[in-house]
Design an enzyme around this catalytic site. Structure first.
Site, PDB file in Angstrom:
ATOM      1  N   HIS A 259     -50.224  10.121 -73.186  1.00 27.57           N
ATOM      2  CA  HIS A 259     -50.575   8.638 -74.182  1.00 27.57           C
ATOM      3  C   HIS A 259     -50.362   7.370 -73.407  1.00 27.57           C
ATOM      4  O   HIS A 259     -49.180   7.226 -72.670  1.00 27.57           O
ATOM      5  CB  HIS A 259     -50.057   8.719 -75.428  1.00 27.57           C
ATOM      6  CG  HIS A 259     -48.583   8.867 -75.593  1.00 27.57           C
ATOM      7  ND1 HIS A 259     -47.809   7.646 -75.402  1.00 27.57           N
ATOM      8  CD2 HIS A 259     -47.746   9.935 -75.519  1.00 27.57           C
ATOM      9  CE1 HIS A 259     -46.447   7.964 -75.581  1.00 27.57           C
ATOM     10  NE2 HIS A 259     -46.538   9.295 -75.644  1.00 27.57           N
TER      11      HIS A 259
ATOM     12  N   ASP B  18     -49.491   4.385 -74.671  1.00 23.77           N
ATOM     13  CA  ASP B  18     -48.659   3.464 -75.043  1.00 23.77           C
ATOM     14  C   ASP B  18     -47.168   3.750 -75.024  1.00 23.77           C
ATOM     15  O   ASP B  18     -47.034   4.873 -74.783  1.00 23.77           O
ATOM     16  CB  ASP B  18     -49.011   3.144 -76.623  1.00 23.77           C
ATOM     17  CG  ASP B  18     -48.502   4.587 -77.545  1.00 23.77           C
ATOM     18  OD1 ASP B  18     -49.113   5.425 -77.088  1.00 23.77           O
ATOM     19  OD2 ASP B  18     -48.218   4.524 -78.650  1.00 23.77           O
TER      20      ASP B  18
ATOM     21  N   ASP C 235     -41.352   7.558 -71.308  1.00 26.34           N
ATOM     22  CA  ASP C 235     -42.275   8.251 -72.459  1.00 26.34           C
ATOM     23  C   ASP C 235     -43.427   7.203 -72.596  1.00 26.34           C
ATOM     24  O   ASP C 235     -43.083   6.415 -73.544  1.00 26.34           O
ATOM     25  CB  ASP C 235     -41.442   8.609 -73.571  1.00 26.34           C
ATOM     26  CG  ASP C 235     -42.122   9.140 -74.804  1.00 26.34           C
ATOM     27  OD1 ASP C 235     -43.039   9.616 -74.904  1.00 26.34           O
ATOM     28  OD2 ASP C 235     -41.503   9.006 -75.939  1.00 26.34           O
TER      29      ASP C 235
ATOM     30  N   GLU D  86     -49.880   6.913 -79.835  1.00 26.10           N
ATOM     31  CA  GLU D  86     -49.395   7.863 -80.117  1.00 26.10           C
ATOM     32  C   GLU D  86     -48.052   7.949 -80.617  1.00 26.10           C
ATOM     33  O   GLU D  86     -47.495   8.526 -81.681  1.00 26.10           O
ATOM     34  CB  GLU D  86     -49.092   8.836 -78.697  1.00 26.10           C
ATOM     35  CG  GLU D  86     -48.578  10.241 -78.923  1.00 26.10           C
ATOM     36  CD  GLU D  86     -46.900  10.368 -78.825  1.00 26.10           C
ATOM     37  OE1 GLU D  86     -46.597  11.393 -79.216  1.00 26.10           O
ATOM     38  OE2 GLU D  86     -46.320   9.353 -78.784  1.00 26.10           O
ATOM     39  N   GLU D  87     -47.344   6.745 -80.385  1.00 27.39           N
ATOM     40  CA  GLU D  87     -46.112   6.227 -80.832  1.00 27.39           C
ATOM     41  C   GLU D  87     -45.900   5.757 -82.433  1.00 27.39           C
ATOM     42  O   GLU D  87     -44.918   5.705 -82.922  1.00 27.39           O
ATOM     43  CB  GLU D  87     -45.361   5.389 -80.046  1.00 27.39           C
ATOM     44  CG  GLU D  87     -45.046   6.072 -78.571  1.00 27.39           C
ATOM     45  CD  GLU D  87     -44.134   7.251 -78.433  1.00 27.39           C
ATOM     46  OE1 GLU D  87     -43.734   7.445 -79.539  1.00 27.39           O
ATOM     47  OE2 GLU D  87     -43.829   7.632 -77.428  1.00 27.39           O
TER      48      GLU D  87
ATOM     49  N   ASP E 289     -45.780  15.475 -71.883  1.00 26.15           N
ATOM     50  CA  ASP E 289     -45.071  14.532 -72.681  1.00 26.15           C
ATOM     51  C   ASP E 289     -43.887  14.985 -73.425  1.00 26.15           C
ATOM     52  O   ASP E 289     -43.375  14.738 -74.410  1.00 26.15           O
ATOM     53  CB  ASP E 289     -46.101  14.227 -73.742  1.00 26.15           C
ATOM     54  CG  ASP E 289     -45.620  12.948 -74.592  1.00 26.15           C
ATOM     55  OD1 ASP E 289     -44.823  12.080 -74.096  1.00 26.15           O
ATOM     56  OD2 ASP E 289     -46.081  12.670 -75.638  1.00 26.15           O
TER      57      ASP E 289
ATOM     58  N   HIS F  35     -37.373   6.121 -76.823  1.00 30.16           N
ATOM     59  CA  HIS F  35     -37.410   5.162 -77.864  1.00 30.16           C
ATOM     60  C   HIS F  35     -36.100   4.456 -78.295  1.00 30.16           C
ATOM     61  O   HIS F  35     -36.007   3.554 -79.325  1.00 30.16           O
ATOM     62  CB  HIS F  35     -37.670   5.989 -79.372  1.00 30.16           C
ATOM     63  CG  HIS F  35     -38.816   7.068 -79.371  1.00 30.16           C
ATOM     64  ND1 HIS F  35     -39.115   7.593 -80.404  1.00 30.16           N
ATOM     65  CD2 HIS F  35     -39.715   7.335 -78.357  1.00 30.16           C
ATOM     66  CE1 HIS F  35     -40.181   8.142 -80.094  1.00 30.16           C
ATOM     67  NE2 HIS F  35     -40.603   8.072 -78.775  1.00 30.16           N
TER      68      HIS F  35
END
Length: 486
Positions: A78, A80, A117, A147-148, A171, A460
């Site tokens: 992904h 983002d 990530d 995705e996030e 991922d 994150h």
């Protein structure tokens, strides 16, 4: 720590692409600059590109000579990244590049998220497209958006566009493991308009701050029992304000539904003579929480300072009490462990964002479960919880989990690649986090899928890091697997 010279990292073909990703901002729902860059890059090399209606990018590379009949492989990641920064860090994720450093074999963003990530997955896929010395069948690279922050790219992926038979999702975040299943999820969006009233004239205003927590990924880290700043602050305010006749002005905590919040701050109003008692209550609460989080998250700090800004209104008492009681008593964290899968969380939730202000009153809660029906049931339970305090909420559509297929040819190919390249047997796992595989399977039910990736820690959260040598290993694994596909 030293500033990183990407040209000295191996494999250079991968790190060159990741360096580019660090220079192009890519918050969720704002991936267009990166997508256009990658599209232009691919077309300059005569690779076929396609952008679907939602904004996902697909790049195709034909098979090398002699591999035309091999199974087509989709490399998926992904575009983002989660955008989190430490309090006091000046970083504009819409403009500023990520500034990584090297320390003890790890590439780290010290005060922001790094974007490993899923930048590493994107870089690995782009390296395959660039390389001219890998024997492979037909290749499609699928790079999704959002995705996030909702997985809308996967949810609205066009059917009938992809032609590959296998999909390698790049991922996950532990080298030496192959993932073949993941949790489903639902978001609970809680909100209502707040009413304010004139603040009593004999009150002073104070800011309460919960800080210095580790945070982390709301799926893969939820079982660690780390502190949630929103939960801790809500508990303190609910316990303290009512008996002291204190009033709430506003409450901010967290910035992403899928990140465990590290910080939260509230402005409250009390009488001046109550300040010493408040200071004592804060000290007691800090000690109690540090003991609860001992050896887990015991750097927690709860601090206060007077607020000198002109404030003349507070939230009405009824809404103040309803919100604080609802937040303080809301289920949080691991709700149930799997009885079928050892050491796997089955169902959990994260109270990721709280914002109580004049402009907006909302809470974002993310529910995850390895069983789709359980995700729905738990989300509905939390929705009923808030409804009991006359606070309304909405549920987003279920993001489906990914059901394991331990007999897939794609899995056996990667297992054999591990043995061939490293002489090890990888661990087979499912993950209590959201991968796009389950959603993609709804559009392409016959795809055989496996997920893998390098060692990434702290995804994150600021301080996110990736272990450099495991990126090299992922590259060797991917090349070995692609060359062996028949």
């Amino acid at each position: 720590m030293i500033q990183v010279d990407f040209s000295k990292l191996s494999p250079q073909v991968v790190w060159r692409h990741f360096e580019t990703l660090c220079t192009i901002p890519r918050p969720s729902k704002h991936e267009q600059r990166l997508r256009q860059h990658l599209k232009d890059w691919a077309e300059q090399r005569n690779l076929e590109t396609y952008v679907d209606n939602i904004g996902n990018l697909i790049i195709r590379k034909v098979a090398t000579t002699g591999k035309e009949q091999a199974a087509g492989v989709i490399l998926q990641g992904h575009l983002d990244m989660v955008t989190q920064a430490n309090r006091g860090t000046q970083h504009d994720f819409f403009k500023d590049p990520i500034q990584p450093v090297l320390k003890d074999g790890w590439l780290i963003a010290e005060n922001t998220t790094l974007g490993a990530d899923n930048g590493i997955g994107v870089a690995l896929a782009m390296a395959v497209l660039e390389s001219n010395d890998i024997a492979h069948g037909p290749i499609e690279v699928l790079l999704t958006i959002d995705e996030e922050a909702g997985m809308s790219g996967a949810r609205l992926l066009e059917s009938g566009v992809l032609t590959g038979q296998w999909l390698f999702n790049i991922d996950t975040e532990e080298w030496g493991e192959l993932y073949l299943g993941c949790a489903g999820s639902i978001d609970l969006e809680v909100g209502q308009t707040l009413e304010y009233e004139t603040a009593p004239s004999d009150l002073i205003f104070v800011d309460l701050l919960v800080s210095a927590l580790k945070g982390g990924h709301s799926g893969v880290d939820i079982h660690l029992g780390r502190g949630n700043a929103n939960v801790i602050l809500a508990h303190f305010l609910n316990d303290y304000l009512a008996p002291s006749n204190g009033r709430l002005v506003e409450f901010f905590g967290g910035s992403a539904r899928n990140a465990i919040p590290r910080e939260a701050v509230a402005t409250i109003a009390i009488k001046a003579e109550q300040l010493p008692a408040l200071e004592n209550a804060v000290a007691v609460a800090q000690t109690e929480w540090q003991q609860k989080l001992q050896n887990i998250d015991d750097q927690l700090q709860i601090s206060l300072q007077q607020n000198a800004n002109p404030i003349n209104e507070v939230i009405t008492l009824q809404q103040q009490q309803a919100w604080l009681q609802a937040l303080a008593s809301c289920p949080y964290g691991t709700a149930q462990w799997s009885s079928a899968l050892a050491d796997v969380v089955e169902t959990s939730n994260n109270i990721g964002v709280v914002k109580l202000t004049k402009d907006e009153a909302k809470t974002l809660v993310m529910v995850r479960s390895m069983v789709n029906q359980e995700a729905v049931a738990f989300a509905q339970k939390i929705q009923q919880h808030f409804a009991s305090f006359e606070i309304q909420s909405e549920l987003t559509p279920l993001v489906s989990g990914w059901t394991p297929n331990p007999e897939s040819a794609a899995l056996k190919c990667l297992q054999q690649a591990y043995q061939s390249a490293f002489d090890i047997e990888p661990n087979l796992k499912v993950i209590h986090a959201g991968l796009e595989c389950g959603i993609i399977a709804e559009h392409y039910p016959d795809l055989q899928m496996v997920s893998f990736g390098p060692d990434i820690q702290g995804a994150h959260a600021p301080g996110e890091r990736v272990k450099v040598d495991t990126v090299d290993k992922c590259w060797k694994l991917l090349v070995t697997a692609l060359e062996s596909v028949k």
